[in-house]
Design an enzyme around this catalytic site. Structure first.
Site, short mmCIF file in Angstrom:
data_model
loop_
_atom_site.label_atom_id
_atom_site.label_comp_id
_atom_site.label_asym_id
_atom_site.label_seq_id
_atom_site.Cartn_x
_atom_site.Cartn_y
_atom_site.Cartn_z
N GLY A 23 0.85 -1.20 0.00
CA GLY A 23 0.00 0.00 0.00
C GLY A 23 0.88 1.24 0.00
CG ASN A 48 0.90 1.21 4.90
OD1 ASN A 48 0.51 1.85 5.88
ND2 ASN A 48 0.60 1.58 3.64
CB SER A 63 -5.54 0.50 13.82
OG SER A 63 -6.51 1.39 14.35
CE1 TYR A 115 -8.61 -0.63 9.42
CE2 TYR A 115 -8.93 0.14 11.67
CZ TYR A 115 -8.22 0.16 10.49
OH TYR A 115 -7.10 0.98 10.38
CB ALA A 130 -11.42 -8.61 14.51
CE LYS A 149 -5.33 -2.10 10.13
NZ LYS A 149 -4.10 -2.00 9.32
CB ILE A 206 -3.02 9.11 10.35
CG1 ILE A 206 -2.41 8.35 11.55
CG2 ILE A 206 -1.94 9.80 9.51
CD1 ILE A 206 -1.65 9.18 12.53
P1 NAP Z 1 -5.11 4.82 2.40
O1 NAP Z 1 -4.58 6.17 2.06
O2 NAP Z 1 -6.50 4.47 2.07
O3 NAP Z 1 -4.11 3.73 1.80
C1 NAP Z 1 -4.41 2.36 1.81
C2 NAP Z 1 -3.41 1.66 0.92
O4 NAP Z 1 -3.66 0.24 0.96
C3 NAP Z 1 -3.52 2.08 -0.54
O5 NAP Z 1 -2.22 2.40 -0.99
C4 NAP Z 1 -4.04 0.84 -1.26
O6 NAP Z 1 -3.46 0.67 -2.56
C5 NAP Z 1 -3.55 -0.26 -0.35
N1 NAP Z 1 -4.32 -1.48 -0.54
C6 NAP Z 1 -5.64 -1.69 -0.30
N2 NAP Z 1 -5.99 -2.94 -0.63
C7 NAP Z 1 -4.84 -3.55 -1.08
C8 NAP Z 1 -4.54 -4.84 -1.55
N3 NAP Z 1 -5.49 -5.79 -1.63
N4 NAP Z 1 -3.27 -5.12 -1.92
C9 NAP Z 1 -2.31 -4.16 -1.85
N5 NAP Z 1 -2.53 -2.92 -1.41
C10 NAP Z 1 -3.79 -2.61 -1.03
O7 NAP Z 1 -5.02 4.57 3.97
P2 NAP Z 1 -3.89 4.95 5.04
O8 NAP Z 1 -4.55 5.83 6.03
O9 NAP Z 1 -2.64 5.37 4.39
O10 NAP Z 1 -3.70 3.53 5.74
C11 NAP Z 1 -2.50 2.78 5.70
C12 NAP Z 1 -2.52 1.76 6.82
O11 NAP Z 1 -2.58 2.45 8.08
C13 NAP Z 1 -3.75 0.84 6.78
O12 NAP Z 1 -3.37 -0.46 7.12
C14 NAP Z 1 -4.65 1.43 7.84
O13 NAP Z 1 -5.52 0.47 8.38
C15 NAP Z 1 -3.63 1.91 8.85
N6 NAP Z 1 -4.17 2.93 9.75
C16 NAP Z 1 -4.60 4.14 9.27
C17 NAP Z 1 -5.12 5.07 10.17
C18 NAP Z 1 -5.60 6.43 9.73
O14 NAP Z 1 -6.19 7.14 10.55
N7 NAP Z 1 -5.40 6.84 8.49
C19 NAP Z 1 -5.19 4.77 11.53
C20 NAP Z 1 -4.74 3.54 11.96
C21 NAP Z 1 -4.23 2.63 11.08
P3 NAP Z 1 -4.35 0.75 -3.91
O15 NAP Z 1 -4.87 2.17 -3.96
O16 NAP Z 1 -3.39 0.43 -4.99
O17 NAP Z 1 -5.45 -0.28 -3.72
#
Ligand code: NAP
Length: 234
Positions: free
Chosen positions: A8, A77, A129, A142, A144, A146, A175
């Site tokens: 990701g 990620n 998370s 989600y 579960a 994490k 974030i």
């Molecule tokens: P984001 O901007 O939506 O990015 C998610 C990424 O995951 C995208 O690059 C997407 O790539 C990729 N992805 C989704 N399905 C995929 C798959 N099947 N195979 C490969 N890549 C895949 O979200 P983010 O906020 O940066 O989140 C990144 C991580 O941080 C996640 O695991 C999220 O749960 C965790 N997190 C985020 C927050 C927050 O508040 N933002 C808080 C806690 C944890 P494509 O576009 O190419 O599908």
């Protein structure tokens, strides 16, 4: 040159991690599933390489990772979220969340580990998370997935420490990325009130934590969950 794979890698947090690793001297493989153009643009800018695969598809993971040189660092990620009542989320959507968020990390780790074990060195960092630590209403699947990543981190850290491999986890708070774009202005104000530090996290905060855990300064740290959440979960 050290090599890292960020799944990701062109999402909000992934991009910050890729940029930070590249500026620290890593060659970075930027994984994507759908965002080809974005991943290729980022990879070009940081002199890395875009790598397409769906983390939930083990044969695609194996095929793609077979084309890369041995990795020093894997950052799991990639993730998706869905906000709804537990009983309203379809079984297919629930499977998708677990398959990407938890099994995806396991697929990538399983594929990358033999090379690290042979080299007797390596780093794996899972992006969990705060909801994996304390649970979120309306994000049960989600949470579960994490929480699963936290258990995975702890158990694998014990198993592979004798092989010179460290496994750690970053548990972000709220974030500002695409993942949270659906919240209304009013909801965001309410959420902010629950953050003791008083403001939302930035992707760079997570990148800083990842780079620290991957560095030699963290050589005695393994199996740990580093909360980066402005005090929202302590
Ligand atoms: P984001 O901007 O939506 O990015 C998610 C990424 O995951 C995208 O690059 C997407 O790539 C990729 N992805 C989704 N399905 C995929 C798959 N099947 N195979 C490969 N890549 C895949 O979200 P983010 O906020 O940066 O989140 C990144 C991580 O941080 C996640 O695991 C999220 O749960 C965790 N997190 C985020 C927050 C927050 O508040 N933002 C808080 C806690 C944890 P494509 O576009 O190419 O599908």
């Amino acid at each position: 040159m050290k090599k890292a794979l960020v799944t990701g890698g062109c999402g909000g947090i992934g991009e910050a991690v890729c940029r930070r690793l590249a500026s620290d001297g890593y060659f970075v493989y930027v994984n994507y599933a759908h965002s080809k153009e974005k991943a290729e643009k980022l990879a070009k800018e940081i002199h890395g390489q875009a790598l397409c695969f769906d983390v939930s598809d083990i044969s695609a993971v194996k095929k793609a990772i077979a084309t890369v040189e041995r990795l020093d660092l894997l950052v799991n990620n990639a993730g998706i979220s869905e906000i709804d009542l537990f009983t309203s989320i379809s079984p297919d959507k629930a499977d998708e969340i677990l398959n990407i968020n938890l099994k995806g990390a396991m697929n990538c780790t399983r594929t990358v580990l033999p090379g690290m074990i042979n080299a007797k060195s390596g780093n794996i960092i899972n992006i969990s998370s705060m909801w994996g630590q304390c649970g979120a209403s309306c994000e049960v699947d989600y949470s579960a997935s994490k929480a699963g990543l936290i258990g995975f981190t702890k158990a694998l850290a014990k198993e592979v420490a004798p092989s010179g491999i460290r496994v750690n986890c970053v548990a972000p708070g709220f974030i500002m990325t695409e993942m949270n774009k659906h919240f209304s202005k009013e909801d965001l104000e309410l959420i902010k009130e629950d953050i003791p530090i008083g403001y939302f996290g930035k992707p760079s905060h997570i990148a800083d934590a990842v780079v620290f855990l991957a560095s030699d300064q963290a050589e005695y740290i393994t199996g740990q969950i580093l909360g980066v959440n402005g005090g929202m979960v302590i």
